[in-house]
Design an enzyme around this catalytic site. Structure first.
Site, PDB file in Angstrom:
ATOM      1  N   SER A   1      14.635 -14.249 -33.339  1.00  0.00           N
ATOM      2  CA  SER A   1      13.192 -14.242 -33.553  1.00  0.00           C
ATOM      3  C   SER A   1      12.492 -15.393 -32.832  1.00  0.00           C
ATOM      4  O   SER A   1      12.529 -15.493 -31.617  1.00  0.00           O
ATOM      5  CB  SER A   1      12.911 -14.259 -35.060  1.00  0.00           C
ATOM      6  OG  SER A   1      11.562 -14.021 -35.335  1.00  0.00           O
TER       7      SER A   1
ATOM      8  N   ASP B   1       6.195 -13.487 -30.740  1.00  0.00           N
ATOM      9  CA  ASP B   1       7.386 -14.335 -30.786  1.00  0.00           C
ATOM     10  C   ASP B   1       8.505 -13.659 -29.992  1.00  0.00           C
ATOM     11  O   ASP B   1       8.290 -12.625 -29.348  1.00  0.00           O
ATOM     12  CB  ASP B   1       7.796 -14.639 -32.225  1.00  0.00           C
ATOM     13  CG  ASP B   1       8.316 -13.416 -32.957  1.00  0.00           C
ATOM     14  OD1 ASP B   1       7.944 -12.290 -32.584  1.00  0.00           O
ATOM     15  OD2 ASP B   1       9.084 -13.571 -33.936  1.00  0.00           O
TER      16      ASP B   1
ATOM     17  N   ASP C   1      11.130 -11.810 -30.486  1.00  0.00           N
ATOM     18  CA  ASP C   1      11.504 -10.400 -30.658  1.00  0.00           C
ATOM     19  C   ASP C   1      10.309  -9.517 -30.972  1.00  0.00           C
ATOM     20  O   ASP C   1      10.460  -8.349 -31.322  1.00  0.00           O
ATOM     21  CB  ASP C   1      12.586 -10.247 -31.734  1.00  0.00           C
ATOM     22  CG  ASP C   1      12.100 -10.622 -33.122  1.00  0.00           C
ATOM     23  OD1 ASP C   1      11.125 -11.392 -33.238  1.00  0.00           O
ATOM     24  OD2 ASP C   1      12.704 -10.166 -34.107  1.00  0.00           O
TER      25      ASP C   1
ATOM     26  N   ASP D   1       8.183  -9.236 -33.355  1.00  0.00           N
ATOM     27  CA  ASP D   1       7.856  -8.673 -34.663  1.00  0.00           C
ATOM     28  C   ASP D   1       6.729  -9.446 -35.348  1.00  0.00           C
ATOM     29  O   ASP D   1       6.334  -9.104 -36.458  1.00  0.00           O
ATOM     30  CB  ASP D   1       9.095  -8.574 -35.566  1.00  0.00           C
ATOM     31  CG  ASP D   1       9.673  -9.927 -35.942  1.00  0.00           C
ATOM     32  OD1 ASP D   1       9.249 -10.960 -35.383  1.00  0.00           O
ATOM     33  OD2 ASP D   1      10.570  -9.961 -36.815  1.00  0.00           O
TER      34      ASP D   1
END
Length: 450
Positions: A102, A242, A244, A246
């Site tokens: 992340s 960010d 990834d 999400d």
């Protein structure tokens, strides 16, 4: 938190905490638990990853673990985490795995597992997987010959995900010029396609990943460059994702940050006006700013608070039938369209609200007043994380601060679910006062648990 799984999967420094051996064991153990009811002789597990250098290595280890117990693996390459959650259902896979840490620096990596429904694992399933890995609670049968699984490749994953996110918009974004900060992560492969498909002119920032620059001085954890760029270039707004993708933070035309709390407030208000806010409720965590709770009071919207972590927000949304929720950090869940937080989808919904309102983002953001907030991250030992809840000195320091605030603010100290940190957060009307109190608590935490 479990022994391996934190609030968002298994995470650690790749090749140190998160080794290839552990990744292989997670693959085989997860398969043993998740695929018991699979009807296919060789059920398929989808694997995606972000742009970290260690992603290929960990994917190979996970693939080995899965194939060894008779699963096929569908590799979709670099995609956002919410793409894995969506595609696992679209492609009718039995489970999905995302390799990502992340918002963490490049040396970290992680493993997030999704059920075939597109939802992350609940605590009971994670504990079952942990018991197989750590306690040898179940013997895993390894396949031989033709029983071993195969690795397959998918070349349409990004296209299919882009089409899904674009389909959630009911208006065009023609005439808008926006900046997209991709954090040199997963958004680099799809953000431009999403927003240009809807008519926006996009200026790209941090969209050239090299395996080591993910989240490095960019993205939602470092939005300062985007804030300055949007203002200096006189753009309509900016979006920062960010690693990834999400989570998403926005920047208005004046270069001011619009965080997850404000995004939820702006979108929840529109949903209420359109009669689409289920049970007239928004779900946030205890870390949300006091201003969000005041916004809900003023707008006549009910507010449901959960523990920190988007998984707990989602659990409450599912159990009680709510359709918007999230975190100040930018994880926002639009349950009408997705099963997890989706930064690019959140950006689409936010810009749709801007277009429909005919207002600038800065004007919409005034719907919520932000109270001054201090957040201090204190690095602690693994043993310190375990001792935090019972340390009388830390408890006394928190109580002292609460007494000083006398109801004109709040104190929240918690252990991070993903990093070796204790987070000390204070809110109040006087920034200097809460800064001093926060530093005092942080010093006690450092002395006791560092």
């Amino acid at each position: 938190m479990g022994r391996l799984f934190g609030t968002d999967g298994v995470r650690g420094v790749a090749n140190k905490d998160l080794t290839n051996e552990l990744a292989m064991k997670i693959g085989s153990a997860a398969a043993a638990v998740l695929l018991r009811e699979a009807k296919s002789a060789k059920p398929t597990v989808l694997i995606g990853k972000d742009t970290r250098a260690s992603g290929d290595m960990l994917e190979a280890a996970l693939t080995a673990g899965l194939c060894s117990v008779g699963c096929n693996v569908l590799s979709v390459g670099v995609v956002p985490t919410p793409a894995v959650a969506y595609l696992v259902g679209l492609y009718q896979c039995e489970a999905g795995i995302m390799i990502s840490a992340s918002h963490n620096p490049c040396e970290y990596n992680g493993i997030k597992i999704f059920q075939k429904s597109g939802y992350k694992l609940d605590d009971a399933i994670e504990e079952e997987i942990e018991s197989i890995i750590l306690d040898n609670a179940e013997d895993i049968s390894l396949k031989t010959g033709g029983g071993v699984g195969n690795r397959l490749y998918c070349k349409t994953a990004v296209k299919d995900y882009v089409e899904h996110v674009v389909s959630t918009a009911n208006v065009r974004f023609d005439g808008l010029t926006i900046a997209l900060d991709c954090a040199n992560g997963s958004a680099s492969v799809c953000a431009k396609d999403i927003f240009t498909s809807l008519g926006a002119k996009c200026i790209m920032l941090s969209d050239t990943p090299d395996g080591t620059n993910i989240n490095k001085n960019c993205g939602s954890t470092h939005p300062e460059e985007l804030m300055a760029f949007v203002k200096n270039a006189s753009l309509d707004l900016g979006l920062a994702f960010d690693g990834d993708a999400d989570r998403m933070l926005a920047v208005d035309e004046n270069g001011e940050l619009v965080d997850g709390d404000k995004v939820i407030a702006i979108c929840a208000s529109r949903m209420k006006q359109e009669g689409r806010l289920n049970k007239n409720t928004a779900v946030v965590t205890v870390m949300s700013n006091m201003g969000f709770f005041k916004f809900c009071e003023n707008e006549g919207i009910d507010c449901c608070k959960t523990a920190v972590g988007d998984r707990y927000v989602l659990e409450r949304m599912l159990s009680d039938g709510y359709n918007i929720g999230g975190e100040q950090s930018g994880h926002v869940i639009f349950l009408d369209y997705a099963t997890t937080g989706d930064g690019e989808l959140s950006g689409v919904q936010l810009i749709e609200t801007v277009v429909k309102s005919g207002k600038r983002l800065s004007e919409l953001a005034k719907i919520m007043k932000v109270y001054p907030q201090v957040l201090i991250n204190v690095e602690v030992t693994p043993q310190g994380k375990m001792k935090y809840n019972n340390d009388e000195y830390i408890i006394a320091a928190v109580q002292k601060a609460e007494m000083e605030l006398m109801g004109d603010g709040r104190v929240l100290v918690r252990v991070s679910g993903t990093e070796p940190l204790v987070r000390v957060m204070l809110e109040g009307s006087d920034i200097d006062h809460i800064q001093r109190l926060g530093e005092e608590i942080a010093e006690v935490v450092k002395q006791r648990l560092g």
